[in-house]
Design a protein around this motif. Structure first.
Motif, PDB file in Angstrom:
ATOM      1  N   MET A  64      11.218  18.012 -14.590  1.00  0.00           N
ATOM      2  CA  MET A  64      11.423  16.607 -14.190  1.00  0.00           C
ATOM      3  C   MET A  64      10.080  15.985 -13.800  1.00  0.00           C
ATOM      4  SD  MET A  64      13.882  15.032 -11.173  1.00  0.00           S
ATOM      5  CE  MET A  64      15.399  15.473 -12.008  1.00  0.00           C
ATOM      6  N   THR A  65       9.897  14.753 -14.191  1.00  0.00           N
ATOM      7  CA  THR A  65       8.676  14.015 -13.843  1.00  0.00           C
ATOM      8  C   THR A  65       8.766  13.493 -12.413  1.00  0.00           C
ATOM      9  OG1 THR A  65       8.370  13.299 -16.114  1.00  0.00           O
ATOM     10  CG2 THR A  65       7.198  12.063 -14.436  1.00  0.00           C
ATOM     11  N   TYR A  66       7.666  13.642 -11.698  1.00  0.00           N
ATOM     12  CA  TYR A  66       7.578  13.107 -10.350  1.00  0.00           C
ATOM     13  C   TYR A  66       6.385  12.157 -10.256  1.00  0.00           C
ATOM     14  CZ  TYR A  66      10.893  16.707  -8.866  1.00  0.00           C
ATOM     15  OH  TYR A  66      12.008  17.486  -8.719  1.00  0.00           O
ATOM     16  N   ALA A  67       6.421  11.297  -9.241  1.00  0.00           N
ATOM     17  CA  ALA A  67       5.326  10.336  -9.044  1.00  0.00           C
ATOM     18  C   ALA A  67       4.943  10.254  -7.581  1.00  0.00           C
ATOM     19  CB  ALA A  67       5.729   8.951  -9.554  1.00  0.00           C
ATOM     20  N   ILE A  68       3.672  10.038  -7.353  1.00  0.00           N
ATOM     21  CA  ILE A  68       3.146   9.735  -6.018  1.00  0.00           C
ATOM     22  C   ILE A  68       2.711   8.281  -6.039  1.00  0.00           C
ATOM     23  CG2 ILE A  68       1.344  10.227  -4.327  1.00  0.00           C
ATOM     24  CD1 ILE A  68       1.225  13.061  -5.450  1.00  0.00           C
ATOM     25  N   LEU A  69       3.251   7.495  -5.140  1.00  0.00           N
ATOM     26  CA  LEU A  69       2.994   6.057  -5.119  1.00  0.00           C
ATOM     27  C   LEU A  69       2.214   5.684  -3.865  1.00  0.00           C
ATOM     28  CD1 LEU A  69       6.526   4.810  -6.279  1.00  0.00           C
ATOM     29  CD2 LEU A  69       4.536   5.385  -7.698  1.00  0.00           C
ATOM     30  N   PHE A  70       0.922   5.417  -4.017  1.00  0.00           N
ATOM     31  CA  PHE A  70       0.120   4.910  -2.910  1.00  0.00           C
ATOM     32  C   PHE A  70       0.555   3.476  -2.645  1.00  0.00           C
ATOM     33  CE2 PHE A  70      -2.436   8.408  -4.426  1.00  0.00           C
ATOM     34  CZ  PHE A  70      -3.051   8.914  -3.280  1.00  0.00           C
ATOM     35  N   GLY A  71       0.856   3.180  -1.370  1.00  0.00           N
ATOM     36  CA  GLY A  71       1.522   1.924  -1.077  1.00  0.00           C
ATOM     37  C   GLY A  71       0.638   0.751  -0.706  1.00  0.00           C
ATOM     38  N   SER A  72      -0.655   0.959  -0.527  1.00  0.00           N
ATOM     39  CA  SER A  72      -1.521  -0.158  -0.174  1.00  0.00           C
ATOM     40  C   SER A  72      -2.964   0.266  -0.334  1.00  0.00           C
ATOM     41  CB  SER A  72      -1.284  -0.607   1.275  1.00  0.00           C
ATOM     42  OG  SER A  72      -1.801   0.357   2.171  1.00  0.00           O
ATOM     43  N   ILE A  73      -3.866  -0.713  -0.328  1.00  0.00           N
ATOM     44  CA  ILE A  73      -5.286  -0.364  -0.399  1.00  0.00           C
ATOM     45  C   ILE A  73      -5.708   0.388   0.854  1.00  0.00           C
ATOM     46  CG2 ILE A  73      -5.945  -2.175  -2.007  1.00  0.00           C
ATOM     47  CD1 ILE A  73      -6.834  -3.896   0.325  1.00  0.00           C
ATOM     48  N   LEU A 130      -0.058   2.632  -7.658  1.00  0.00           N
ATOM     49  CA  LEU A 130      -0.637   1.887  -6.541  1.00  0.00           C
ATOM     50  C   LEU A 130       0.255   0.662  -6.352  1.00  0.00           C
ATOM     51  CD1 LEU A 130      -2.778   1.443  -4.425  1.00  0.00           C
ATOM     52  CD2 LEU A 130      -4.263   0.439  -6.170  1.00  0.00           C
ATOM     53  N   VAL A 131       1.089   0.716  -5.336  1.00  0.00           N
ATOM     54  CA  VAL A 131       2.171  -0.268  -5.188  1.00  0.00           C
ATOM     55  C   VAL A 131       1.842  -1.207  -4.029  1.00  0.00           C
ATOM     56  CG1 VAL A 131       4.661  -0.581  -4.974  1.00  0.00           C
ATOM     57  CG2 VAL A 131       3.751   1.482  -6.047  1.00  0.00           C
ATOM     58  N   THR A 132       1.083  -2.241  -4.316  1.00  0.00           N
ATOM     59  CA  THR A 132       0.642  -3.178  -3.291  1.00  0.00           C
ATOM     60  C   THR A 132       1.216  -4.558  -3.543  1.00  0.00           C
ATOM     61  OG1 THR A 132      -1.317  -4.213  -4.277  1.00  0.00           O
ATOM     62  CG2 THR A 132      -1.568  -1.956  -3.495  1.00  0.00           C
ATOM     63  N   THR A 133       1.099  -5.404  -2.516  1.00  0.00           N
ATOM     64  CA  THR A 133       1.394  -6.828  -2.720  1.00  0.00           C
ATOM     65  C   THR A 133       0.191  -7.650  -2.275  1.00  0.00           C
ATOM     66  OG1 THR A 133       2.644  -6.779  -0.622  1.00  0.00           O
ATOM     67  CG2 THR A 133       3.914  -6.709  -2.649  1.00  0.00           C
ATOM     68  N   PRO A 153       8.020  -6.561   3.716  1.00  0.00           N
ATOM     69  CA  PRO A 153       8.800  -5.329   3.672  1.00  0.00           C
ATOM     70  C   PRO A 153       9.935  -5.285   2.666  1.00  0.00           C
ATOM     71  CG  PRO A 153       9.510  -6.670   5.511  1.00  0.00           C
ATOM     72  CD  PRO A 153       8.336  -7.384   4.900  1.00  0.00           C
ATOM     73  N   ALA A 154      10.092  -6.320   1.828  1.00  0.00           N
ATOM     74  CA  ALA A 154      11.069  -6.215   0.739  1.00  0.00           C
ATOM     75  C   ALA A 154      10.647  -5.074  -0.181  1.00  0.00           C
ATOM     76  CB  ALA A 154      11.144  -7.533  -0.025  1.00  0.00           C
ATOM     77  N   GLY A 155      11.605  -4.473  -0.849  1.00  0.00           N
ATOM     78  CA  GLY A 155      11.315  -3.320  -1.687  1.00  0.00           C
ATOM     79  C   GLY A 155      10.956  -3.656  -3.121  1.00  0.00           C
ATOM     80  N   ASP A 156      10.758  -4.957  -3.436  1.00  0.00           N
ATOM     81  CA  ASP A 156      10.559  -5.391  -4.824  1.00  0.00           C
ATOM     82  C   ASP A 156       9.439  -4.647  -5.546  1.00  0.00           C
ATOM     83  OD1 ASP A 156      12.157  -7.287  -3.527  1.00  0.00           O
ATOM     84  OD2 ASP A 156      11.481  -8.917  -4.815  1.00  0.00           O
ATOM     85  N   ALA A 157       8.306  -4.467  -4.882  1.00  0.00           N
ATOM     86  CA  ALA A 157       7.155  -3.838  -5.540  1.00  0.00           C
ATOM     87  C   ALA A 157       7.473  -2.404  -5.946  1.00  0.00           C
ATOM     88  CB  ALA A 157       5.932  -3.876  -4.627  1.00  0.00           C
ATOM     89  N   TYR A 158       8.163  -1.680  -5.072  1.00  0.00           N
ATOM     90  CA  TYR A 158       8.530  -0.307  -5.403  1.00  0.00           C
ATOM     91  C   TYR A 158       9.572  -0.255  -6.513  1.00  0.00           C
ATOM     92  CZ  TYR A 158       5.838   1.835  -1.678  1.00  0.00           C
ATOM     93  OH  TYR A 158       4.801   2.286  -0.890  1.00  0.00           O
TER      94      TYR A 158
END
Length: 221
Positions: A1-10, A110-113, A147-152
């Motif tokens: 199974m593929t996994y991902a690590i998502l850095f959430g901000s700079i 890289l999941v930023t807003t 804090p909305a989850g849209d970016a993720y």
């Protein structure tokens, strides 16, 4: 199974809060305002995401009319200028985590807003290429910021993954809330101007990133 690590901000890549604070205060001075945010004031403001919103809220509390968008834009320009001149380092373990994740076939995001310009400025300053990330988001890509989850949600859709197949790394409370709202597990890489007590439930708290520790909360298949 593929996994991902998502850095959430700079801020998960480099500690930038002090530079951001200096940029705000310089922008206020250039705009002819007598505002000077202290470190303690800024720490309290960082409990909620959104630089533009912080300026608007601060002005409203003082019955002051300002062009918040123009001030915020100038703050971003100053921030980018500071990064081009000031030596900053990637946070401990970040480069090793990216390298090891790549070697293990994990996806990276890289999941930023924030803006693309801010992302590129930080990455250039710490010597990490945007090409290392399989997906990234910016403020222009989502309707509702954290804090909305849209970016993720968008990042997971772009990667064709379910929340159980990814883990988020966040340095601020609203980012962690966004990750949890989108159904992800979240590791807290707490920023220097944040208090872990302000975070929602985390699966782990890291002082220094370590790939094996990050992956522990993911299911084993």
């Amino acid at each position: 199974m593929t996994y991902a690590i998502l850095f959430g901000s700079i801020g998960t890549l480099a500690e930038t809060s002090g530079i951001q604070l200096a940029a705000y205060n310089q922008a206020f001075s250039e705009a002819g305002l007598s505002w000077t945010w202290t470190k303690s004031e800024y720490q309290n403001m960082l409990k909620d995401a959104g630089g533009l919103k912080r300026i608007e809220t601060y002005a409203k509390a003082r019955n002051t009319t300002v062009d918040a968008r123009a001030i915020h834009q100038r703050k971003s320009e100053i921030f980018q200028e500071h990064l081009s001149l000031k030596q900053i380092e990637a946070r401990a373990g970040v480069k090793d985590t990216i390298k090891h994740a790549r070697s293990e076939g994990l996806k990276l995001g890289l999941v930023t807003t924030t803006s693309l310009e801010n992302i590129e400025s930080v990455l250039d300053a710490i010597g990490i290429g945007l090409s290392n990330f399989d997906v990234f988001t910016t403020s222009s890509m989502v309707k509702h910021p954290k804090p909305a989850g849209d970016a993720y949600v968008k990042a997971l859709q772009d990667l064709n993954l379910q929340p159980a197949q990814a883990i988020a790394i966040e340095d601020n409370p609203d980012g962690a809330k966004a990750a949890r709202t989108a159904g992800l597990r979240c590791v807290g890489l707490i920023g220097e101007m944040h208090d872990v007590a302000d975070f929602p439930e985390l699966v782990a708290q890291q002082v220094e990133l370590d790939l094996s520790d990050i992956l522990k909360p993911l299911p084993v298949t």
